[in-house]
Design a protein around this motif. Structure first.
Motif, PDB file in Angstrom:
ATOM      1  N   ASN A 276      71.079  -0.420-133.182  1.00  0.00           N
ATOM      2  CA  ASN A 276      69.627  -0.501-133.218  1.00  0.00           C
ATOM      3  C   ASN A 276      69.226  -1.759-133.974  1.00  0.00           C
ATOM      4  OD1 ASN A 276      69.329   1.932-131.900  1.00  0.00           O
ATOM      5  ND2 ASN A 276      69.237   3.100-133.792  1.00  0.00           N
ATOM      6  N   ILE A 277      68.312  -2.504-133.398  1.00  0.00           N
ATOM      7  CA  ILE A 277      67.846  -3.727-134.026  1.00  0.00           C
ATOM      8  C   ILE A 277      66.828  -3.363-135.107  1.00  0.00           C
ATOM      9  CG2 ILE A 277      66.670  -5.929-133.648  1.00  0.00           C
ATOM     10  CD1 ILE A 277      69.403  -5.752-132.319  1.00  0.00           C
ATOM     11  N   THR A 278      66.979  -3.957-136.268  1.00  0.00           N
ATOM     12  CA  THR A 278      66.051  -3.697-137.365  1.00  0.00           C
ATOM     13  C   THR A 278      65.559  -5.017-137.921  1.00  0.00           C
ATOM     14  OG1 THR A 278      67.672  -3.777-139.148  1.00  0.00           O
ATOM     15  CG2 THR A 278      67.439  -1.677-137.998  1.00  0.00           C
ATOM     16  N   THR A 279      64.614  -4.931-138.824  1.00  0.00           N
ATOM     17  CA  THR A 279      64.124  -6.128-139.493  1.00  0.00           C
ATOM     18  C   THR A 279      64.678  -6.243-140.909  1.00  0.00           C
ATOM     19  OG1 THR A 279      62.131  -4.925-140.157  1.00  0.00           O
ATOM     20  CG2 THR A 279      61.995  -6.268-138.153  1.00  0.00           C
ATOM     21  N   ASN A 280      65.628  -5.413-141.241  1.00  0.00           N
ATOM     22  CA  ASN A 280      66.257  -5.455-142.549  1.00  0.00           C
ATOM     23  C   ASN A 280      67.243  -6.619-142.580  1.00  0.00           C
ATOM     24  OD1 ASN A 280      68.495  -4.909-144.407  1.00  0.00           O
ATOM     25  ND2 ASN A 280      67.402  -2.998-144.829  1.00  0.00           N
TER      26      ASN A 280
ATOM     27  N   GLU B 293      72.318  -9.686-141.336  1.00  0.00           N
ATOM     28  CA  GLU B 293      73.507 -10.383-141.838  1.00  0.00           C
ATOM     29  C   GLU B 293      74.787  -9.661-141.436  1.00  0.00           C
ATOM     30  OE1 GLU B 293      72.876 -10.880-146.021  1.00  0.00           O
ATOM     31  OE2 GLU B 293      71.307 -12.381-145.709  1.00  0.00           O
ATOM     32  N   PHE B 294      74.747  -8.329-141.406  1.00  0.00           N
ATOM     33  CA  PHE B 294      75.912  -7.567-140.965  1.00  0.00           C
ATOM     34  C   PHE B 294      76.216  -7.847-139.495  1.00  0.00           C
ATOM     35  CE2 PHE B 294      77.669  -3.775-138.918  1.00  0.00           C
ATOM     36  CZ  PHE B 294      78.872  -3.673-139.610  1.00  0.00           C
ATOM     37  N   ILE B 295      75.194  -7.834-138.669  1.00  0.00           N
ATOM     38  CA  ILE B 295      75.370  -8.111-137.232  1.00  0.00           C
ATOM     39  C   ILE B 295      75.937  -9.516-137.038  1.00  0.00           C
ATOM     40  CG2 ILE B 295      74.167  -8.469-135.035  1.00  0.00           C
ATOM     41  CD1 ILE B 295      72.195  -6.228-136.006  1.00  0.00           C
ATOM     42  N   GLU B 296      75.368 -10.493-137.764  1.00  0.00           N
ATOM     43  CA  GLU B 296      75.870 -11.862-137.657  1.00  0.00           C
ATOM     44  C   GLU B 296      77.334 -11.949-138.085  1.00  0.00           C
ATOM     45  OE1 GLU B 296      71.738 -14.394-138.280  1.00  0.00           O
ATOM     46  OE2 GLU B 296      73.103 -14.137-139.986  1.00  0.00           O
TER      47      GLU B 296
END
Length: 66
Positions: free
Chosen positions: A3-7, A12-15
């Motif tokens: 799920n995409i979040t604005t946190n 940074e974890f996804i990157e």
């Protein structure tokens, strides 16, 4: 993808996941790294322009192949 979040921590974890993924392209990894040094709105504008150009190229290639 998750799920995409604005946190920012989630982003940074996804990157970091993409950067450590051997299946992710070198080009994508470079863009993630380079974009972190630029104004995010400039990056998003460039991405929009690139996507438009690539969509036009795709359509032209489909038309050329008939």
């Amino acid at each position: 993808m998750m799920n995409i979040t604005t946190n920012l921590d989630d982003v940074e974890f996804i990157e970091s996941q993409i950067m450590s993924d051997p299946a992710a392209s070198y080009w994508l990894k470079e863009q993630i790294k380079e974009s972190s040094n630029r104004d995010i709105l400039d990056v998003l504008n460039d991405v929009d322009i690139l996507r438009s150009i690539l969509a036009l190229r795709h359509e032209a290639m489909k038309t050329a192949r008939g």
